[in-house]
Design a protein around this motif. Structure first.
Motif, short mmCIF file in Angstrom:
data_model
loop_
_atom_site.label_atom_id
_atom_site.label_comp_id
_atom_site.label_asym_id
_atom_site.label_seq_id
_atom_site.Cartn_x
_atom_site.Cartn_y
_atom_site.Cartn_z
N LEU A 141 11.00 -1.06 3.38
CA LEU A 141 9.94 -0.93 2.65
C LEU A 141 9.75 -2.03 1.34
CD1 LEU A 141 10.23 3.10 1.86
CD2 LEU A 141 9.00 1.73 3.81
N ARG A 142 8.62 -2.43 0.95
CA ARG A 142 8.29 -3.02 -0.09
C ARG A 142 8.52 -2.32 -1.25
NH1 ARG A 142 3.84 -4.48 3.47
NH2 ARG A 142 2.39 -3.32 2.06
N SER A 143 8.52 -3.15 -2.32
CA SER A 143 8.93 -2.40 -3.76
C SER A 143 7.80 -1.25 -3.86
CB SER A 143 9.04 -3.64 -4.69
OG SER A 143 9.02 -3.03 -6.20
N ASP A 144 6.30 -1.55 -3.98
CA ASP A 144 5.63 -0.61 -4.35
C ASP A 144 5.56 0.67 -3.23
OD1 ASP A 144 4.41 -2.05 -6.28
OD2 ASP A 144 2.77 -2.87 -5.21
N GLU A 145 6.02 0.38 -1.97
CA GLU A 145 5.93 1.04 -1.04
C GLU A 145 7.23 2.20 -1.30
OE1 GLU A 145 3.81 -0.85 2.85
OE2 GLU A 145 6.14 -1.09 2.50
N SER A 175 17.57 -9.52 2.08
CA SER A 175 16.56 -10.10 1.36
C SER A 175 16.84 -11.57 1.08
CB SER A 175 16.58 -9.03 0.16
OG SER A 175 17.91 -9.46 -0.62
#
Length: 220
Positions: A141-145, A175
């Motif tokens: 997941l990306r940070s916002d997700e 990462s």
């Protein structure tokens, strides 16, 4: 009142007071924003009402003849809990920039406990004596997700009276720069969530440095 006998006691008091101050500031900002939106909505309704009056000021009213008055249709019940859930989502404001280090216990696990939570509960959590009832895996997941997923996961857990959860944020090996980006962000998010009473790094059997164990407040 407990007598302060060491610098550690003084530091604990300072952290507690600082946490209370930050919590009060956060609640104040939310209250101010709600008041601002309410004032804007009131002004908009007032402007619209005045506009209608100006538009019809030269209109001659019809005579009250052959008028049939219908009983108003009773509205459907309002799903109040759904509204509350939606409102909590709307007002959820968790920052990636908070300096979380000042809230963490200075042990090798960098644990956290909210003001008023006993140390014994945190000790049991570190030793894995709390039963993990649910978990979420943030890999991929990306940070916002991830932030949205964590917020929804916590709300759902409290709603179902789940008291201990595991959040798997990973060790950052995949990462850029091999830095554990989500690991640090998740700590910041959790400190700002009212649902969270305490958390610590998971023991090796539960994910070690790649996961956190979290104690949640009981369902009201």
């Amino acid at each position: 009142m407990k007598k302060l006998t060491s610098m550690a006691d003084l530091e604990g008091v300072r952290r507690s007071l600082e946490a209370q101050r930050l919590e009060a500031e956060r609640l104040g900002e939310i209250k101010a924003e709600k008041a601002r939106i309410k004032a804007e909505e009131e002004k908009k309704r007032h402007d619209e009402a005045n506009l209608f009056k100006r538009q019809v000021r030269d209109v001659t009213p019809l005579r009250d003849v052959n008028i049939k008055i219908h009983k108003p249709v009773k509205p459907l019940p309002i799903a109040r809990q759904r509204e509350l859930d939606d409102e909590s989502v709307l007002w959820e404001s968790i920052s990636d920039e908070m300096d979380v280090e000042r809230f963490l216990e200075t042990d090798d696990k960098l644990s956290y406990r909210r003001n008023g939570v006993g140390l014994e509960a945190l000790k049991k959590l570190r030793k894995g004596k709390w039963v993990v009832q649910a978990q979420i895996d943030l890999h991929g997941l990306r940070s916002d997700e991830a932030r949205t997923a964590v917020g929804e996961f916590l709300r759902s857990s409290v709603k179902h009276d789940i008291r201990c959860v595991r959040i798997i944020h990973g060790k950052g090996l995949g990462s850029i720069g091999k830095e554990p980006v989500l690991k640090e962000k998740v700590k910041r998010w959790l400190v700002q969530k009212d649902e969270v009473l305490a958390f610590c790094q998971a023991p090796p059997r539960d994910g070690g440095a790649g996961a956190l164990l979290v104690i949640l407040k009981a369902r009201q």
